[in-house]
Design an enzyme around this catalytic site. Structure first.
Site, PDB file in Angstrom:
ATOM      1  N   SER A  66       0.794  -1.233   0.000  1.00 50.59           N
ATOM      2  CA  SER A  66       0.000   0.000   0.000  1.00 50.59           C
ATOM      3  C   SER A  66       0.827   1.285   0.000  1.00 50.59           C
ATOM      4  CB  SER A  66      -0.925   0.014   1.210  1.00 50.59           C
ATOM      5  OG  SER A  66      -1.987  -0.867   0.972  1.00 50.59           O
ATOM      6  N   LYS A  69       0.422   3.485  -2.927  1.00 52.17           N
ATOM      7  CA  LYS A  69      -0.724   4.404  -3.049  1.00 52.17           C
ATOM      8  C   LYS A  69      -0.304   5.877  -2.975  1.00 52.17           C
ATOM      9  CE  LYS A  69      -3.776   0.915  -0.944  1.00 52.17           C
ATOM     10  NZ  LYS A  69      -4.463   0.507   0.303  1.00 52.17           N
ATOM     11  N   TYR A 193      -3.859  -2.275 -10.204  1.00 48.70           N
ATOM     12  CA  TYR A 193      -3.702  -2.123  -8.749  1.00 48.70           C
ATOM     13  C   TYR A 193      -2.834  -3.238  -8.152  1.00 48.70           C
ATOM     14  CZ  TYR A 193      -5.018  -2.145  -3.812  1.00 48.70           C
ATOM     15  OH  TYR A 193      -4.977  -2.169  -2.429  1.00 48.70           O
ATOM     16  N   TYR A 245      -4.625   3.672   8.098  1.00 49.59           N
ATOM     17  CA  TYR A 245      -6.012   3.195   8.241  1.00 49.59           C
ATOM     18  C   TYR A 245      -6.565   3.545   9.622  1.00 49.59           C
ATOM     19  CZ  TYR A 245      -3.719   0.709   4.533  1.00 49.59           C
ATOM     20  OH  TYR A 245      -2.956   0.413   3.453  1.00 49.59           O
ATOM     21  N   VAL A 263       1.248  -3.785   3.775  1.00 51.37           N
ATOM     22  CA  VAL A 263       1.225  -5.093   4.440  1.00 51.37           C
ATOM     23  C   VAL A 263       2.455  -5.960   4.128  1.00 51.37           C
ATOM     24  CG1 VAL A 263      -1.279  -5.225   4.804  1.00 51.37           C
ATOM     25  CG2 VAL A 263      -0.277  -6.163   2.700  1.00 51.37           C
TER      26      VAL A 263
END
Ligand code: GLN
Length: 309
Positions: A66, A69, A193, A245, A263
């Site tokens: 991630s 991103k 993605y 998050y 992760v």
């Protein structure tokens, strides 16, 4: 900063976290990530003046996940501009990174660009109707340029593993397609993605790649203006409020710097005006952030006083 040199500080931090190595659990919902040894650890710091310090396996490549991103958000904003914010929000979610419930209540507009749903919309925006065969090399080459390293590449096995088990991401994407918030076909957006998440990068390369965010959008080492000062500031503010998050508040409390976790066990952190830091240790806490990585960053900030607060 204290009288210790950066190299001494980084070495001291690595030593302090040594007894904790192996804590946390590696991500097992992506089978190809489940095999990585949780005891591994790397740390790299690069300052805006070009001073670098590292400890442990700072050159070992790991799965960016991630953290990608941050880079796709930068690319998407450059491509489609501020209109992106009609399709994705800017508020912390307070939910897990792959939560579905919130999307229903909010009519398919994800809370922020760093939860999975938001990142899938961002990827769709940067594709801008183009096929994965165009978008994937653009993302990879953008990262190569920022990291100043042509060897950065996609781990095909991880990408396949994500595609084979990414049922939740498919659910999120179809859901948003139902709300007309995806332009490209779901399988094309997710192919892109999954590939962006499967890029392999080392701490040293990642810190180098993130340095423009610490320097008002200007890469201080190459002299390239990657994005405007205003955008760099906004991306960093989203990293602070949404980068971890439903544990973003705790990360701000413990570390106090804009950061983004993945992760794969990596965390990229920005020290505005000063430096970029990348840490890697695959054992995750219950929120999907590297446990030993976050501890190392907390120790680093305690020694450098680099928190923005
Ligand atoms: N590729 C992962 C996923 O989509 C990324 C999640 C993460 O790093 N938090 O589930």
């Amino acid at each position: 900063m204290s009288s210790e040199t950066l190299a001494e500080i980084v070495a001291a931090v690595a030593k302090e976290v040594e007894p904790h190595r192996g804590e946390g659990r590696v991500a097992d919902y992506i089978p190809a990530l489940a095999r990585v040894d949780a005891r591994r650890f790397g740390l790299a710091v690069i300052t805006c003046d070009g001073e670098a310090a590292e400890a442990g396996e700072a050159w070992a490549p790991f799965s960016i996940q991630s953290i990608s991103k941050v880079f796709t958000l930068t690319l998407a904003l450059e491509r489609v501009g501020e209109g992106l914010w009609t399709r994705v929000g800017r508020e912390p979610s307070g939910s897990r990174f792959n939560s579905i419930v919130q999307l229903e209540a909010e009519h398919g507009v994800p809370r922020n660009p760093f939860i999975n749903a938001g990142a899938i919309v961002v990827t769709d925006a940067l594709m801008d109707g183009r096929p994965p065969a165009d978008a994937i090399p653009e993302i990879r080459d953008g990262l190569r340029r920022l990291a100043d390293n042509e060897a950065i590449d996609i781990d095909e096995e991880v990408a396949r593993s994500e595609a084979a088990t990414g049922f939740r991401n498919f659910s999120l994407a179809y859901f948003m397609r139902g709300f007309d918030n995806l332009k490209s076909p779901v399988d094309e957006v997710l192919t892109t993605y999954f590939n962006q998440c499967s890029l392999r990068i080392s701490c040293r390369q990642l810190a180098r790649a993130g340095l423009f965010l610490a320097n008002r959008g200007l890469d201080p080492l190459s002299g390239v203006q990657v994005t405007s000062p205003e955008r760099a500031r906004r991306i960093a503010s989203l990293m602070m409020t949404c980068g971890h998050y439903d544990a973003s508040g705790d990360f701000a409390f413990q570390v106090g710097l804009p950061g983004k976790s993945g992760v794969g066990g990596g965390i990229l952190v920005i020290v505005p005006g000063k430096a970029a830091v990348a840490v890697w240790s695959p054992g995750l806490n219950e929120y999907g952030t590297s446990q030993v990585g976050a501890l190392a960053l907390e120790r680093l900030v305690a020694r450098t006083g680099w928190s923005v607060f």
